[in-house]
Design a protein around this motif. Structure first.
Motif, PDB file in Angstrom:
ATOM      1  N   UNK A   1      12.595  15.364  17.543  1.00 43.70           N
ATOM      2  CA  UNK A   1      11.590  16.073  18.210  1.00 43.70           C
ATOM      3  C   UNK A   1      12.131  17.105  19.353  1.00 43.70           C
ATOM      4  N   UNK A   2      11.997  18.108  19.239  1.00 40.11           N
ATOM      5  CA  UNK A   2      12.676  18.999  20.335  1.00 40.11           C
ATOM      6  C   UNK A   2      11.619  18.787  21.879  1.00 40.11           C
ATOM      7  N   UNK A   3      12.507  18.272  22.641  1.00 40.56           N
ATOM      8  CA  UNK A   3      11.811  18.260  24.052  1.00 40.56           C
ATOM      9  C   UNK A   3      11.181  19.548  24.689  1.00 40.56           C
ATOM     10  N   UNK A   4      10.404  19.178  25.615  1.00 36.68           N
ATOM     11  CA  UNK A   4       9.598  20.522  26.285  1.00 36.68           C
ATOM     12  C   UNK A   4      10.724  21.373  27.122  1.00 36.68           C
ATOM     13  N   UNK A   5      11.718  20.942  27.878  1.00 39.65           N
ATOM     14  CA  UNK A   5      12.721  21.521  28.350  1.00 39.65           C
ATOM     15  C   UNK A   5      13.457  22.538  27.387  1.00 39.65           C
ATOM     16  N   UNK A   6      13.904  21.995  26.334  1.00 40.76           N
ATOM     17  CA  UNK A   6      14.528  22.770  25.136  1.00 40.76           C
ATOM     18  C   UNK A   6      13.790  24.019  24.562  1.00 40.76           C
ATOM     19  N   UNK A   7      12.602  23.570  24.355  1.00 36.27           N
ATOM     20  CA  UNK A   7      11.692  24.548  23.800  1.00 36.27           C
ATOM     21  C   UNK A   7      11.497  25.700  24.907  1.00 36.27           C
ATOM     22  N   UNK A   8      11.568  25.505  26.050  1.00 39.57           N
ATOM     23  CA  UNK A   8      11.451  26.512  27.132  1.00 39.57           C
ATOM     24  C   UNK A   8      12.744  27.332  26.961  1.00 39.57           C
ATOM     25  N   UNK A   9      14.009  26.589  26.787  1.00 44.69           N
ATOM     26  CA  UNK A   9      15.077  27.215  26.866  1.00 44.69           C
ATOM     27  C   UNK A   9      15.311  28.084  25.663  1.00 44.69           C
ATOM     28  N   UNK A  10      14.678  27.685  24.581  1.00 44.78           N
ATOM     29  CA  UNK A  10      14.875  28.351  23.187  1.00 44.78           C
ATOM     30  C   UNK A  10      14.031  29.586  23.514  1.00 44.78           C
ATOM     31  N   UNK A  11      12.600  29.590  24.029  1.00 42.91           N
ATOM     32  CA  UNK A  11      11.864  30.705  24.119  1.00 42.91           C
ATOM     33  C   UNK A  11      12.426  31.683  25.150  1.00 42.91           C
ATOM     34  N   UNK A  12      13.037  31.201  26.086  1.00 38.95           N
ATOM     35  CA  UNK A  12      13.776  32.102  26.918  1.00 38.95           C
ATOM     36  C   UNK A  12      14.967  32.940  26.381  1.00 38.95           C
ATOM     37  N   UNK A  13      15.660  32.036  25.570  1.00 36.83           N
ATOM     38  CA  UNK A  13      16.923  32.939  24.752  1.00 36.83           C
ATOM     39  C   UNK A  13      16.026  33.843  23.736  1.00 36.83           C
ATOM     40  N   UNK A  14      15.201  33.636  23.337  1.00 34.73           N
ATOM     41  CA  UNK A  14      14.450  34.289  22.411  1.00 34.73           C
ATOM     42  C   UNK A  14      13.954  35.833  23.032  1.00 34.73           C
ATOM     43  N   UNK A  15      13.482  35.527  24.283  1.00 37.53           N
ATOM     44  CA  UNK A  15      12.982  36.634  24.866  1.00 37.53           C
ATOM     45  C   UNK A  15      14.031  37.503  25.444  1.00 37.53           C
ATOM     46  N   UNK A  16      15.149  36.919  25.872  1.00 38.99           N
ATOM     47  CA  UNK A  16      16.265  37.850  26.584  1.00 38.99           C
ATOM     48  C   UNK A  16      16.969  38.722  25.305  1.00 38.99           C
ATOM     49  N   UNK A  17      17.171  37.971  24.207  1.00 36.81           N
ATOM     50  CA  UNK A  17      17.597  38.643  23.063  1.00 36.81           C
ATOM     51  C   UNK A  17      16.762  39.328  21.982  1.00 36.81           C
TER      52      UNK A  17
END
Length: 495
Positions: free
Chosen positions: A279-295
């Motif tokens: 299960x992906x922790x919440x912090x990593x989910x936020x990092x993934x969404x941040x990366x998706x927004x940037x790229x």
């Protein structure tokens, strides 16, 4: 089960008047060939001589003489006024005659490249119910399905009130009652707020992944997938010849930092990863969404097995945390109701849903209306929640029994399965090749899933296998695990 006896329609038979062969002989040969090829079966009733003669445009005597000859040679049986029937003595008649003129066969191999067959999994036996120790994922225990409730809902959906939902061609539309229940009752459990124009019903998660991939990857775009990951996605991407980059998982699932710069789509199952159950922790989910927004990356979130998790609450879905609208969320009823249902949904930005609806409409218009309305009743009458509760309790018990069995037989090395669900992801005993292990277990009545289909590079999966407990009784688990451990020791030469 369908009854064997049926009325054979006159349209089954044709006469070719361009050949020199007598019409009666043509008819006899057609019937004999059809019997030997299994197209006409014992007990089936032949057309009446009058009806067949009218269809073929021949005299009735031609048909009655052909029937009489076939009775004399035991291909047909005459039953008084009931008519003529296919004989039950076919196995005693010997080989059938060859067709008189074999036409040259069309060369399909010159038109097909075989990529669809090459991608197809070959490790899923269709006779899995015949194995007593079936650790096979994607099937279920019939005792956990509320058959009576589903039947009640199916009958209700056949009522006059629902006739339009059942019989009308909805073009590319979906059942509004089912969509409404998904919006108001299912998605809020994942923290997702959605409107009707953001929902598209599909024929399960596999159909959803295919539809999304067809739209986003048909122009050579690069995508990232989890390694190991869902074999069904591998199949789709292989047939599309997509530019695929596998990203190795760590203990928290997909690491955003490992996603290459040129990726435009990321496929992930963060709530309950397939097959590792991480299960992906919440912090990593936020990092993934941040990366998706940037790229400007599209994230395709497969909310795999969330409904049947028994390990407590998980983080909100990525779609619930998404503020830009870049996440496409996939849900399915196939695991939580029954696998053969093949009904799911996509939640995404209205612009994408409109495109996906148009693409779906070119292939299948919409999932069957009766299935949609039956599912709507199953949800709204509370049957769905009751069945989920029963499944979670059963899977929690089986998880515990399997975990103890793995420890008892020294097979818990690298085991992952703490987030609930219906399976464990394991290293093979003593490093034995998982294909060999699976093959040698079958004569012992044991089914497991070897690890190769879960990896883009199949050789990487040779030391892993999935052990599912959704379709095996808790009382059979320990013996099945014992057989796996024992055979693993033998194959490794450690007996």
């Amino acid at each position: 089960m369908l009854q064997a006896a049926m009325q054979i329609p006159p349209e089954t038979f044709l006469i070719d008047r361009a050949v020199a062969q007598p019409l009666q002989l043509q008819l006899r040969r057609q019937i004999v060939l059809a019997v030997h090829e299994g197209r006409l079966r014992p007990g089936e009733r032949m057309p009446s001589s009058r009806a067949l003669a009218a269809h073929l445009g021949v005299g009735r005597i031609t048909v009655t003489q052909a029937y009489g000859d076939l009775v004399a040679t035991d291909y047909l049986i005459a039953r008084g006024r009931s008519g003529y029937f296919i004989s039950d003595r076919i196995e005693d008649l010997g080989p059938g005659p060859a067709t008189l003129q074999e036409a040259p066969r069309f060369d399909w191999s010159s038109r097909l490249d075989g990529r669809n067959l090459a991608a197809r999994r070959k490790d899923r036996p269709t006779d899995w119910r015949n194995y007593p120790y079936r650790f096979l994922y994607g099937q279920t225990d019939d005792r956990l399905i509320d058959h009576a409730a589903w039947r009640e809902c199916a009958v209700r959906a056949l009522g006059r009130r629902d006739l339009g939902a059942l019989s009308d061609d909805q073009y590319d539309g979906d059942d509004p009652e089912l969509v409404d229940f998904i919006i108001r009752h299912l998605l809020p459990r994942r923290g997702i707020k959605a409107r009707a124009q953001e929902i598209l019903l599909t024929l399960g998660a596999q159909n959803a992944l295919w539809l999304i991939s067809e739209i986003l990857l048909d122009r050579g775009a690069a995508c990232a997938i989890e390694e190991p990951g869902y074999p069904g996605l591998h199949e789709i991407l292989t047939t599309l010849r997509a530019n695929v980059v596998p990203v190795a998982l760590d203990s928290d699932g997909l690491p955003p930092a490992s996603i290459p710069d040129d990726i435009s789509v990321v496929f992930t199952s963060p709530s309950h990863q397939c097959p590792t159950n991480r299960t992906m922790p919440r912090e990593r989910r936020e990092d993934l969404l941040r990366l998706a927004a940037e790229r400007e990356i599209v994230i395709v979130e497969d909310d795999y097995e969330f409904e049947i998790s028994f390990a407590g609450s998980t983080s909100p879905a990525l779609k619930a945390m998404d503020r830009s609208g870049a996440v496409i969320h996939i849900g399915s009823f196939s695991k939580s109701v029954f696998p053969g249902l093949r009904l799911g949904y996509i939640v995404a930005d209205p612009t994408f849903i409109a495109e996906a609806r148009a693409r779906r409409g070119m292939m299948l218009r919409h999932p069957p209306g009766h299935v949609q309305r039956t599912m709507a009743y199953f949800l709204s009458l509370g049957h769905y929640d009751r069945q989920l509760k029963r499944m979670r309790e059963a899977f929690a018990e089986r998880h515990k029994v399997t975990s103890l069995a793995l420890m008892r037989h020294d097979m818990n090395r690298g085991a992952t399965g703490k987030a609930g669900g219906s399976s464990f992801w394991l290293a093979t005993p003593h490093g034995v090749d998982s294909d060999l292990l699976a093959r040698e277990l079958r004569p012992q009545g044991v089914l497991i899933e070897p690890g190769r289909p879960f990896f883009r590079a199949p050789e990487a999966g040779s030391g892993f296998f999935r052990l599912a407990y959704s379709s095996i009784a808790a009382s059979d688990i320990d013996e099945g695990v014992r057989r796996i451990a024992e055979l693993g020791r033998m194959l490794a030469g450690r007996d």
